[in-house]
Design an enzyme around this catalytic site. Structure first.
Site, PDB file in Angstrom:
ATOM      1  CE  LYS A 189       0.844   1.552   4.348  1.00  0.00           C
ATOM      2  NZ  LYS A 189       1.610   2.749   4.618  1.00  0.00           N
TER       3      LYS A 189
ATOM      4  CB  VAL B  42      11.789  -5.773   5.496  1.00  0.00           C
ATOM      5  CG1 VAL B  42      11.598  -5.806   7.004  1.00  0.00           C
ATOM      6  CG2 VAL B  42      11.566  -7.152   4.882  1.00  0.00           C
TER       7      VAL B  42
ATOM      8  N   GLY C  51       9.660  -0.581   4.939  1.00  0.00           N
ATOM      9  CA  GLY C  51       9.753   0.367   3.825  1.00  0.00           C
ATOM     10  C   GLY C  51       8.634   1.388   3.785  1.00  0.00           C
TER      11      GLY C  51
ATOM     12  N   GLY D 264       4.492  -3.944   4.282  1.00  0.00           N
ATOM     13  CA  GLY D 264       4.918  -5.303   3.933  1.00  0.00           C
ATOM     14  C   GLY D 264       4.533  -6.311   5.011  1.00  0.00           C
ATOM     15  N   GLY D 265       4.879  -6.039   6.251  1.00  0.00           N
ATOM     16  CA  GLY D 265       4.567  -6.970   7.343  1.00  0.00           C
ATOM     17  C   GLY D 265       3.065  -7.101   7.532  1.00  0.00           C
ATOM     18  CB  SER D 266       0.330  -4.591   7.596  1.00  0.00           C
ATOM     19  OG  SER D 266       0.915  -3.803   8.591  1.00  0.00           O
TER      20      SER D 266
ATOM     21  CG  ASP E  58      -0.718   0.175   7.799  1.00  0.00           C
ATOM     22  OD1 ASP E  58      -1.504   1.124   7.985  1.00  0.00           O
ATOM     23  OD2 ASP E  58       0.520   0.309   7.755  1.00  0.00           O
TER      24      ASP E  58
HETATM   25  O1  C5P Z   1      -0.411  -0.766  14.185  1.00  0.00           O
HETATM   26  P1  C5P Z   1       1.002  -1.131  13.926  1.00  0.00           P
HETATM   27  O2  C5P Z   1       1.463  -2.288  14.778  1.00  0.00           O
HETATM   28  O3  C5P Z   1       1.335  -1.328  12.491  1.00  0.00           O
HETATM   29  O4  C5P Z   1       1.855   0.125  14.413  1.00  0.00           O
HETATM   30  C1  C5P Z   1       3.242   0.067  14.569  1.00  0.00           C
HETATM   31  C2  C5P Z   1       3.684   1.231  15.449  1.00  0.00           C
HETATM   32  O5  C5P Z   1       3.476   2.456  14.745  1.00  0.00           O
HETATM   33  C3  C5P Z   1       2.904   1.372  16.721  1.00  0.00           C
HETATM   34  O6  C5P Z   1       3.461   0.610  17.751  1.00  0.00           O
HETATM   35  C4  C5P Z   1       3.010   2.861  16.994  1.00  0.00           C
HETATM   36  O7  C5P Z   1       4.272   3.161  17.568  1.00  0.00           O
HETATM   37  C5  C5P Z   1       3.001   3.464  15.609  1.00  0.00           C
HETATM   38  N1  C5P Z   1       1.657   3.914  15.178  1.00  0.00           N
HETATM   39  C6  C5P Z   1       1.092   5.036  15.755  1.00  0.00           C
HETATM   40  N2  C5P Z   1      -0.147   5.465  15.350  1.00  0.00           N
HETATM   41  C7  C5P Z   1      -0.816   4.797  14.380  1.00  0.00           C
HETATM   42  C8  C5P Z   1      -0.265   3.646  13.777  1.00  0.00           C
HETATM   43  C9  C5P Z   1       0.978   3.232  14.206  1.00  0.00           C
HETATM   44  O8  C5P Z   1       1.702   5.662  16.628  1.00  0.00           O
HETATM   45  N3  C5P Z   1      -2.008   5.243  13.999  1.00  0.00           N
END
Ligand code: C5P
Length: 300
Positions: free
Chosen positions: A10, A100, A102, A106-108, A141
């Site tokens: 994405k 990775v 990036g 990718g992980g999501s 994501d």
């Molecule tokens: O949701 P996800 O695990 O992908 O998010 C990774 C990190 O990115 C979270 O631990 C947080 O530090 C940050 N994040 C955030 N606000 C968001 C999405 C992600 O602070 N809306």
């Protein structure tokens, strides 16, 4: 034998970020677009309670193979919540084209693909709503990776609704030499933007998407995390400038970066742009992609 799922990367056409919530996440108003750069996740049966993952392709050395692997966590979560965990097991094999760390989810996307693949492999009775809520639990994501297309994201990014968008857009993606940690970029955002306000979707972007005209979309692209990403990796600024000089209609850091996304007027311009960017030494690799494309899908 087994089940194969293809899942796209994405980009965020707009990423508006508010001040951190009490849980540490940031409220977002974002517009996602799925683009034709794909990872594949293959799932096959393993012995009960055996959950394993192997990875090949782009950036394999940086992907954890232990229980912190997001695709493995997705499989375990699904087994625990919708199956008989003691009798289920899976061997996941991920083939990566999405870099990775990036900024391309990718992980999501691997987690979304693992949910879909395991649900099919284990023949579980789990509907789209249940899958979406598991996806939201796994990461901000992940629900979009199931949905695909072009969508508006709110909450911390996990609430997604398809957006009205016309046409196909031609993107050039330039991968950075080093990854960027998403939490680190958000932390720098907090330092740089102490006055962040409630985020809103920009009207000019939605109008541009309805028009289907890349010349309208280019100047409407925006990313509140870009200053933080540029602060952490200043050379990205040179890369964005190089793309605009080479004729891109718009240029931005994708998500938390460091991948930069450049919008081209058409396929021929995208080819020219990708040649110009691959020869200037400012990035590690360049890929062309079109969007929107569908989200995670079974392909065999
Ligand atoms: O949701 P996800 O695990 O992908 O998010 C990774 C990190 O990115 C979270 O631990 C947080 O530090 C940050 N994040 C955030 N606000 C968001 C999405 C992600 O602070 N809306």
């Amino acid at each position: 034998m087994g089940v194969r799922v293809r899942v796209p990367a994405k980009i965020n056409l707009a990423l508006k970020v508010g001040p951190p919530r009490p849980d540490g996440f940031h409220p977002l108003a974002t517009v996602y677009q799925a683009v034709s750069l794909y990872d594949e996740v293959h799932a096959s049966w393993a012995n009960p309670e055996e959950f394993e993952v192997s990875v090949s392709g782009e950036g394999v050395a940086q992907v954890p193979l232990d229980d912190s692997n997001l695709a493995l966590r997705a499989a375990r979560l699904l087994a625990r919540t919708h199956g008989d965990h003691d009798s289920l097991g899976v061997r996941l094999s991920i083939s990566k084209a999405i870099p990775v760390a990036g900024g391309l989810a990718g992980g999501s996307s691997n987690a979304a693909a693992a949910l879909l693949a395991c649900a099919a492999l284990w023949d579980l009775d789990v509907g789209p709503d249940a899958l979406r809520s598991l996806a939201a639990e796994l990461g901000s994501d992940v629900p979009f990776a199931l949905l695909g297309g072009t969508a508006v994201g709110s909450g911390r990014g996990e609430e997604v609704v398809p957006a009205l968008a016309r046409g196909t857009y031609h993107w050039v993606l330039a991968f950075g030499h080093l990854g960027l940690s998403t939490p680190a970029v958000y932390r720098r955002f907090d330092e740089l933007s102490p006055d962040a306000t409630v985020p809103e979707i920009p009207a000019d972007l939605m109008n541009a998407l309805r028009s289907g005209d890349p010349r309208q979309l280019g100047p409407a692209l925006s990313n509140d995390l870009q200053p933080a990403a540029l602060d952490l990796q200043p050379r990205l600024g040179l890369l964005l400038e190089a793309g605009l000089e080479a004729g891109a209609l718009g240029a931005m850091v994708s998500g938390s970066g460091p991948t930069c996304a450049f919008l081209a007027a058409d396929e021929a311009d995208a080819v020219e742009l990708s040649v110009a960017l691959s020869t200037d030494g400012l990035c590690r690799a360049v890929r062309r992609a079109t969007g929107p494309v569908v989200g995670a899908r079974l392909v065999g």
